[in-house]
Design a protein around this motif. Structure first.
Motif, mmCIF file in Angstrom:
data_model
loop_
_atom_site.group_PDB
_atom_site.id
_atom_site.type_symbol
_atom_site.label_atom_id
_atom_site.label_comp_id
_atom_site.label_asym_id
_atom_site.label_seq_id
_atom_site.Cartn_x
_atom_site.Cartn_y
_atom_site.Cartn_z
ATOM 1 N N ILE A 380 10.529 2.939 -2.234
ATOM 2 C CA ILE A 380 9.998 1.573 -2.227
ATOM 3 C C ILE A 380 8.989 1.393 -1.100
ATOM 4 O O ILE A 380 7.924 0.793 -1.279
ATOM 5 C CB ILE A 380 11.157 0.569 -2.092
ATOM 6 N N ASP A 381 9.319 1.940 0.060
ATOM 7 C CA ASP A 381 8.425 1.810 1.210
ATOM 8 C C ASP A 381 7.067 2.457 0.923
ATOM 9 O O ASP A 381 6.014 1.848 1.176
ATOM 10 C CB ASP A 381 9.061 2.452 2.445
ATOM 11 N N ALA A 382 7.082 3.666 0.408
ATOM 12 C CA ALA A 382 5.831 4.376 0.126
ATOM 13 C C ALA A 382 5.023 3.661 -0.954
ATOM 14 O O ALA A 382 3.793 3.522 -0.853
ATOM 15 C CB ALA A 382 6.130 5.810 -0.298
ATOM 16 N N ALA A 383 5.689 3.175 -1.994
ATOM 17 C CA ALA A 383 4.991 2.497 -3.076
ATOM 18 C C ALA A 383 4.402 1.167 -2.606
ATOM 19 O O ALA A 383 3.282 0.795 -2.992
ATOM 20 C CB ALA A 383 5.938 2.271 -4.250
ATOM 21 N N SER A 384 5.124 0.444 -1.771
ATOM 22 C CA SER A 384 4.603 -0.821 -1.243
ATOM 23 C C SER A 384 3.355 -0.590 -0.400
ATOM 24 O O SER A 384 2.366 -1.335 -0.506
ATOM 25 C CB SER A 384 5.671 -1.525 -0.402
ATOM 26 N N ALA A 385 3.388 0.458 0.437
ATOM 27 C CA ALA A 385 2.231 0.768 1.269
ATOM 28 C C ALA A 385 1.021 1.125 0.404
ATOM 29 O O ALA A 385 -0.119 0.734 0.703
ATOM 30 C CB ALA A 385 2.566 1.908 2.223
ATOM 31 N N ARG A 386 1.265 1.865 -0.671
ATOM 32 C CA ARG A 386 0.157 2.248 -1.552
ATOM 33 C C ARG A 386 -0.445 1.029 -2.241
ATOM 34 O O ARG A 386 -1.669 0.879 -2.319
ATOM 35 C CB ARG A 386 0.638 3.249 -2.603
ATOM 36 N N ILE A 387 0.395 0.138 -2.739
ATOM 37 C CA ILE A 387 -0.097 -1.057 -3.427
ATOM 38 C C ILE A 387 -0.904 -1.938 -2.471
ATOM 39 O O ILE A 387 -1.952 -2.474 -2.841
ATOM 40 C CB ILE A 387 1.079 -1.838 -4.030
ATOM 41 N N LEU A 388 -0.428 -2.079 -1.251
ATOM 42 C CA LEU A 388 -1.152 -2.868 -0.249
ATOM 43 C C LEU A 388 -2.555 -2.306 -0.039
ATOM 44 O O LEU A 388 -3.551 -3.050 -0.076
ATOM 45 C CB LEU A 388 -0.383 -2.872 1.067
ATOM 46 N N ALA A 389 -2.649 -0.997 0.168
ATOM 47 C CA ALA A 389 -3.937 -0.371 0.433
ATOM 48 C C ALA A 389 -4.835 -0.383 -0.796
ATOM 49 O O ALA A 389 -6.025 -0.718 -0.715
ATOM 50 C CB ALA A 389 -3.725 1.058 0.921
ATOM 51 N N ASP A 390 -4.287 -0.031 -1.944
ATOM 52 C CA ASP A 390 -5.092 0.023 -3.166
ATOM 53 C C ASP A 390 -5.566 -1.361 -3.584
ATOM 54 O O ASP A 390 -6.660 -1.511 -4.134
ATOM 55 C CB ASP A 390 -4.294 0.657 -4.308
ATOM 56 N N GLY A 391 -4.758 -2.367 -3.320
ATOM 57 C CA GLY A 391 -5.159 -3.724 -3.682
ATOM 58 C C GLY A 391 -6.393 -4.175 -2.929
ATOM 59 O O GLY A 391 -7.295 -4.796 -3.507
ATOM 60 N N MET A 392 -6.480 -3.847 -1.648
ATOM 61 C CA MET A 392 -7.638 -4.245 -0.854
ATOM 62 C C MET A 392 -8.861 -3.396 -1.173
ATOM 63 O O MET A 392 -9.990 -3.863 -1.078
ATOM 64 C CB MET A 392 -7.307 -4.151 0.636
ATOM 65 N N ALA A 393 -8.656 -2.131 -1.565
ATOM 66 C CA ALA A 393 -9.767 -1.217 -1.817
ATOM 67 C C ALA A 393 -10.312 -1.323 -3.237
ATOM 68 O O ALA A 393 -11.342 -0.741 -3.553
ATOM 69 C CB ALA A 393 -9.319 0.217 -1.549
ATOM 70 N N SER A 394 -9.653 -2.067 -4.081
ATOM 71 C CA SER A 394 -10.031 -2.165 -5.488
ATOM 72 C C SER A 394 -11.362 -2.887 -5.668
ATOM 73 O O SER A 394 -11.779 -3.695 -4.823
ATOM 74 C CB SER A 394 -8.937 -2.900 -6.263
ATOM 75 N N GLU A 395 -12.024 -2.613 -6.795
ATOM 76 C CA GLU A 395 -13.236 -3.347 -7.133
ATOM 77 C C GLU A 395 -12.915 -4.807 -7.452
ATOM 78 O O GLU A 395 -13.781 -5.673 -7.346
ATOM 79 C CB GLU A 395 -13.938 -2.696 -8.333
#
Length: 454
Positions: A380-395
């Motif tokens: 859960i921790d790793a997936a949450s961190a990924r979603i946070l980062a990918d959400g900001m980097a998305s088009e």
């Protein structure tokens, strides 16, 4: 309202007033030509673009949003005069505005008597409340929820009193049984109750704590810095209505802190502290050889630990309250929109196959986490961190935040998850902008898209 129009009116109004005192030439040392200013201003505005879009409904990260246009106009207009609300001779008009605005805050919480003032932050407001508590209960400590804002532990250290974190229950509220066990020791003189934690917006059972106040003779201080304005929804009809008991009980507590720079639509630099008993002002007594001379009336600086304070902050709050008063039909409508947004998003998450609700939101903050297989805290921790980062980097960006939830907290809410770590980050969305109500489906769809396994 047309912000540019009213800002132009502001400069003209203040200039007309200033001209009544006679015109004069600015000193040459202050003069800057337009070409130099243009170069500096271009760099300045370019640097300001290094910010997240706090104003936009797609920003659902931290507790950030723009002030109301009325607050902007009020602040900038008063700032052209730059009054200091420490003493009446530094800002007579804005000092009166501050008293009027603070009285409206006291009435919002149900205080029939009060002493209070604005501060530069909730941190300083809590410092002042705990300072008074220390003076009234010397040698005794302060108890607060383990999920309370960290400022209470820090301010206890500053004041030289012992802080006592108290465990929380399965919903993050102060555990009253654990609190009473502590109070029986006689070591505690003040209990801090939180009306809206900054992590998840949890409200402590203020109404149930009143019995402990009577039984053990302690002060009750309510840290409503984040959630205070939600008292306007206490007992309201509709899904946004809140259970009235804890909010109504605040009127019987000894002191309150609330931040107008959160749900009061103000710019940063506007907190407030309120005391039910005006007599506590005696603990602020001090003397100044060059202020407090224009009136025998109590100056705001005589009931504050701070000295210089921006009169512009009081002006902004006063003007905002003329248009959106702290009433159910005024600011209450603004908070209701954020509350509905949180409930709507919680419903979407409950029906999702890729996201799971951490716990039901109480105010306008939603906590949730990605569904992972196997269901472990590390996953859960790793997936949450990924979603946070990918959400900001998305088009098509979406801006969230995370909250670290401990192993025991997770176990209390989701016992089927394997606790293979001390805790895990969950996703956290703050929906304090009323516009969020109309963007919940977009936010949810985007987070789901990013959360789906690749």
């Amino acid at each position: 309202m047309d912000l540019q129009h009213w800002l132009a009116r502001a400069t003209h109004a203040i200039q007309d007033w200033a001209d009544t005192f006679g015109t004069y030439e600015p000193h040459p040392s202050l003069l800057v030509d337009d070409e130099r200013f243009a170069a500096a201003f271009t760099e300045f505005t370019g640097r300001l673009k290094d910010n997240y879009p706090f104003f936009h409904p797609h920003y659902a990260g931290q507790m950030l949003k723009p002030p109301h246009p009325a607050a902007v106009v009020g602040y900038l207009t008063a700032m052209l005069i730059n009054p200091n609300n420490h003493a009446l001779d530094g800002g007579p008009a804005t000092a009166r505005m501050e008293r009027e605005a603070v009285a409206r805050l006291a009435a919002m919480f149900g205080y029939d008597t009060h002493l209070g003032h604005l501060t530069t932050s909730g941190t300083i407001a809590n410092l002042e409340a705990l300072f008074v508590a220390r003076e009234l209960h010397p040698g005794r400590g302060v108890a607060y929820s383990a999920d309370a804002h960290y400022t209470h532990g820090r301010m206890c250290h500053v004041l030289g009193v012992k802080g006592h974190p108290v465990r929380t229950d399965g919903q993050g509220r102060l555990d009253l049984q654990a609190l009473e066990d502590l109070l029986r020791t006689g070591e505690v003189g003040t209990v801090v109750l939180t009306a809206g934690t900054t992590g998840l917006g949890v409200v402590d059972p203020v109404h149930e704590a009143l019995a402990l106040k009577e039984r053990h003779g302690v002060r009750l201080h309510v840290d409503a810095a984040y959630g205070g304005f939600f008292t306007l929804l206490a007992g309201a009809d509709g899904p946004e209505g809140l259970p009235p008991e804890p909010w109504r009980a605040i009127a019987r507590c000894d002191s309150i802190v609330v931040d107008p720079h959160k749900h009061g639509l103000q710019p940063y630099g506007c907190g407030a502290v309120l005391f039910r008993d005006p007599e506590v002002g005696r603990h602020y007594l001090h003397d100044s050889p060059y202020t407090y001379f224009t009136s025998t009336e109590l100056h705001l600086g005589e009931i504050s630990l701070e000295c210089s304070r921006a009169g512009a902050a009081a002006a902004a709050l006063w003007l905002t309250f003329q248009l959106l008063p702290p009433t159910p039909d005024g600011l209450g409508r603004v908070l209701a929109a954020g509350r509905r947004a949180a409930l709507d998003w919680a419903g979407l998450i409950t029906a999702s196959d890729v996201l799971e609700l951490y716990q039901q939101p109480e105010l306008d903050i939603v906590g949730y986490f990605p569904v992972v297989e196997p269901a472990t805290l590390t996953g859960i921790d790793a997936a949450s961190a990924r979603i946070l980062a990918d959400g900001m980097a998305s088009e098509r960006p979406v801006f969230l935040s995370t909250l670290k939830a401990g192993r025991e907290d997770f176990a209390a809410r989701h016992p089927k998850i394997t606790a293979d770590a001390d805790g895990a980050r969950i996703l956290r969305s703050v929906l304090m902008k009323p516009e969020s109500e109309h963007h919940v489906e977009h936010l949810h769809t985007r987070v789901e898209e990013i959360a789906r396994p690749r």
